[in-house]
Scaffold this motif. Structure first.
Motif, PDB file in Angstrom:
ATOM      1  N   SER A  56       0.838  -1.196   0.000  1.00 33.26           N
ATOM      2  CA  SER A  56       0.000   0.000   0.000  1.00 33.26           C
ATOM      3  C   SER A  56       0.869   1.241   0.000  1.00 33.26           C
ATOM      4  CB  SER A  56      -0.908   0.031   1.240  1.00 33.26           C
ATOM      5  OG  SER A  56      -1.681  -1.147   1.355  1.00 33.26           O
ATOM      6  N   LYS A  92      -3.544   0.181  -3.350  1.00 30.03           N
ATOM      7  CA  LYS A  92      -3.348  -1.065  -2.603  1.00 30.03           C
ATOM      8  C   LYS A  92      -3.311  -2.197  -3.620  1.00 30.03           C
ATOM      9  CE  LYS A  92      -5.497  -1.628   1.286  1.00 30.03           C
ATOM     10  NZ  LYS A  92      -6.544  -1.868   2.309  1.00 30.03           N
ATOM     11  N   GLU A 114     -10.815   1.710   2.317  1.00 30.74           N
ATOM     12  CA  GLU A 114     -11.213   0.349   1.981  1.00 30.74           C
ATOM     13  C   GLU A 114     -12.384   0.380   1.013  1.00 30.74           C
ATOM     14  OE1 GLU A 114      -9.887  -2.481   2.832  1.00 30.74           O
ATOM     15  OE2 GLU A 114      -8.380  -1.770   4.275  1.00 30.74           O
ATOM     16  N   TYR A 115     -12.319  -0.482   0.015  1.00 33.59           N
ATOM     17  CA  TYR A 115     -13.437  -0.604  -0.928  1.00 33.59           C
ATOM     18  C   TYR A 115     -14.424  -1.592  -0.331  1.00 33.59           C
ATOM     19  CZ  TYR A 115     -15.965  -0.921  -5.348  1.00 33.59           C
ATOM     20  OH  TYR A 115     -16.937  -0.859  -6.322  1.00 33.59           O
ATOM     21  N   PRO A 153     -20.613  -1.728  -6.154  1.00 32.50           N
ATOM     22  CA  PRO A 153     -20.116  -0.630  -6.996  1.00 32.50           C
ATOM     23  C   PRO A 153     -21.269   0.185  -7.562  1.00 32.50           C
ATOM     24  CG  PRO A 153     -20.048  -2.692  -8.212  1.00 32.50           C
ATOM     25  CD  PRO A 153     -20.470  -3.050  -6.813  1.00 32.50           C
ATOM     26  N   SER A 190     -14.454  -2.265 -10.912  1.00 29.73           N
ATOM     27  CA  SER A 190     -15.604  -1.756 -10.166  1.00 29.73           C
ATOM     28  C   SER A 190     -15.313  -0.327  -9.725  1.00 29.73           C
ATOM     29  CB  SER A 190     -15.884  -2.638  -8.942  1.00 29.73           C
ATOM     30  OG  SER A 190     -16.175  -3.965  -9.335  1.00 29.73           O
ATOM     31  N   MET A 218     -13.303   5.477  -6.186  1.00 34.15           N
ATOM     32  CA  MET A 218     -12.475   4.287  -5.994  1.00 34.15           C
ATOM     33  C   MET A 218     -12.654   3.355  -7.177  1.00 34.15           C
ATOM     34  SD  MET A 218     -13.141   3.537  -1.929  1.00 34.15           S
ATOM     35  CE  MET A 218     -11.667   2.530  -1.766  1.00 34.15           C
ATOM     36  N   ALA A 222     -11.533  -0.603  -8.415  1.00 33.80           N
ATOM     37  CA  ALA A 222     -11.056  -1.834  -7.775  1.00 33.80           C
ATOM     38  C   ALA A 222     -11.235  -3.052  -8.668  1.00 33.80           C
ATOM     39  CB  ALA A 222     -11.787  -2.059  -6.450  1.00 33.80           C
ATOM     40  N   THR A 223     -10.262  -3.954  -8.561  1.00 31.36           N
ATOM     41  CA  THR A 223     -10.376  -5.321  -9.078  1.00 31.36           C
ATOM     42  C   THR A 223     -10.075  -6.235  -7.896  1.00 31.36           C
ATOM     43  OG1 THR A 223      -8.041  -5.453  -9.692  1.00 31.36           O
ATOM     44  CG2 THR A 223      -9.575  -4.607 -11.367  1.00 31.36           C
ATOM     45  N   GLU A 224     -10.018  -7.545  -8.152  1.00 27.82           N
ATOM     46  CA  GLU A 224      -9.709  -8.472  -7.064  1.00 27.82           C
ATOM     47  C   GLU A 224      -8.292  -8.253  -6.537  1.00 27.82           C
ATOM     48  OE1 GLU A 224     -10.362 -12.465  -8.231  1.00 27.82           O
ATOM     49  OE2 GLU A 224     -12.545 -12.263  -8.404  1.00 27.82           O
ATOM     50  N   THR A 244      -6.678  -1.868  -5.697  1.00 26.40           N
ATOM     51  CA  THR A 244      -7.621  -0.781  -5.439  1.00 26.40           C
ATOM     52  C   THR A 244      -6.889   0.546  -5.565  1.00 26.40           C
ATOM     53  OG1 THR A 244      -8.888  -2.129  -3.876  1.00 26.40           O
ATOM     54  CG2 THR A 244      -9.225   0.236  -3.775  1.00 26.40           C
ATOM     55  N   SER A 301      -7.765   4.642  -4.926  1.00 23.64           N
ATOM     56  CA  SER A 301      -8.728   5.635  -4.451  1.00 23.64           C
ATOM     57  C   SER A 301      -8.094   7.006  -4.549  1.00 23.64           C
ATOM     58  CB  SER A 301      -9.143   5.347  -3.008  1.00 23.64           C
ATOM     59  OG  SER A 301      -8.025   5.338  -2.148  1.00 23.64           O
TER      60      SER A 301
END
Length: 366
Positions: A45, A54, A120-121, A125, A215, A224, A226-228, A231, A233
């Motif tokens: 991070s 992250k 944190e996500y 979404p 997402s 934000m 994000a994928t798996e 992330t 932001s």
């Protein structure tokens, strides 16, 4: 904490997360990467207090969970210069030990408690978009953003969503790029945000797999992505974006259609004899074709004639900054471009298909 990492994968991950970290900062913790080992995964991070990244790095064996805070530049330099296929990283108090087959380094870090929280996500979404589509929309607009302009709103890129339609817009006051795309909506409320260019440049590097689904969620003055595995932001740019629809000319009565590669070649050649004092290229359109010319004192002059596929309207001569033209033509994804013009002192509109539009102000040619 103790982990055994694939060195190549770790270098790639450190490079990505390191892109958000500033080298000079009054807060030493902001020059650090937070390394967390948990549940069999290693997460890196980084943040500059405006943008945060992250990323979960692959090919890691976690022997002991935990976390540490270490200077980004030192960690990356050590891992990058190592000759080992794998490296062991251990954390003890505020020191990190990196061990290879023939080397051992100890880096002094900082108290993990001093590191600012990374958003944190969570939750559903607002919409999802393919990484390929997101890359296309950003690449077709980000080049037109302002650089350190006092009007902070145009230092970012406007992202608008209405149901499953995305519109992305950037301008620096001399030109405006607009791209349209599609997404999968999970929220029927229209949304609008001005995203900093630094965040979008990082996003292009972070989500580089065209098959990924990204997402996207907006909340509390942030957006934000994000994928798996990752992330990103970022705080949104404050202010009001210019009413871009009002500056798109709709009365151009001189219309040209020309092959994209032909126009790129001609503009590049005409630009060879321009300088800071005379950086405009004169473009003369008529039914016979297009003539591009340029002239620079003490350098010389150029003239290039090219065929055009179609021209409608009276003849016109108009000057454009060649670099501004090339910036748009480089991202054109169609074999033909269409240009609408009104007069030498009015902006031109360049289009490639229904999904990209580019407004460019003319330059005064003496």
């Amino acid at each position: 904490m103790k982990v055994i990492c694939d060195r190549g994968a770790l270098v790639e991950s450190l490079n990505l997360v390191g892109g958000v970290i500033v080298s000079r900062t009054p807060k030493p913790v902001l020059s650090c990467i937070k390394v967390t080992a948990n549940d069999g995964a290693l997460t890196l991070s980084g943040t500059d207090m405006e943008v945060a990244v992250k990323l979960t790095t692959p090919r890691v064996e976690v022997a002991e969970s935990g976390d540490m805070l270490v200077p980004s530049d030192k960690l990356l330099a050590i891992v990058r210069e190592s000759i080992d296929a794998t490296l062991t990283i251990e954390a003890n108090d505020e020191a990190a030990k990196i061990t290879g087959q023939d080397s051992k380094f100890t880096i002094y870090g900082h108290n993990i408690e001093d590191y600012p929280p990374i958003p944190e996500y969570d939750g559903d979404p607002d919409f999802e978009v393919s990484a390929e589509e997101l890359h296309r929309l950003i690449a077709m607009t980000i080049f037109a953003t302002a650089r350190e302009n006092s009007r902070y709103a145009i230092n970012g890129v406007l992202v608008e969503r209405e149901k499953n339609k995305l519109t992305v817009v950037a301008t620096d006051g001399h030109r405006l790029a607009l791209a349209k795309g599609m997404c999968t909506s999970h929220n029927d409320t229209p949304q609008s945000a001005i995203v900093p260019t630094k965040a979008l440049n990082l996003l292009l590097r972070l989500f580089d797999d065209a098959e990924q689904t990204v997402s996207v969620k907006m909340k509390d003055g942030q957006i934000m992505f994000a994928t798996e595995e990752a992330t990103l932001s970022t705080n949104l740019v404050e202010g009001n974006f210019p009413p871009y629809a009002d500056v798109i000319p709709k009365d151009g009565d001189k219309k040209v259609t020309i092959a994209t590669d032909v126009l790129v070649s001609a503009v590049r050649r005409a630009a060879l004899l321009t300088n800071e004092e005379s950086k405009g290229v004169r473009m003369a359109f008529d039914q016979a074709g297009l003539t591009l010319s340029s002239r620079a004192p003490e350098m010389g002059e150029a003239e290039i004639k090219v065929e055009i596929d179609e021209y409608v309207g009276d003849e016109v001569e108009i000057g454009f900054n060649p670099q501004y033209l090339l910036d748009a033509l480089k991202v054109a994804d169609e074999s033909q471009v269409h240009i609408d013009m009104k007069a030498p002192n009015k902006p031109g509109v360049l289009r490639t298909g229904p999904q990209f539009l580019y407004v460019i102000m003319p330059v005064n040619l003496q």
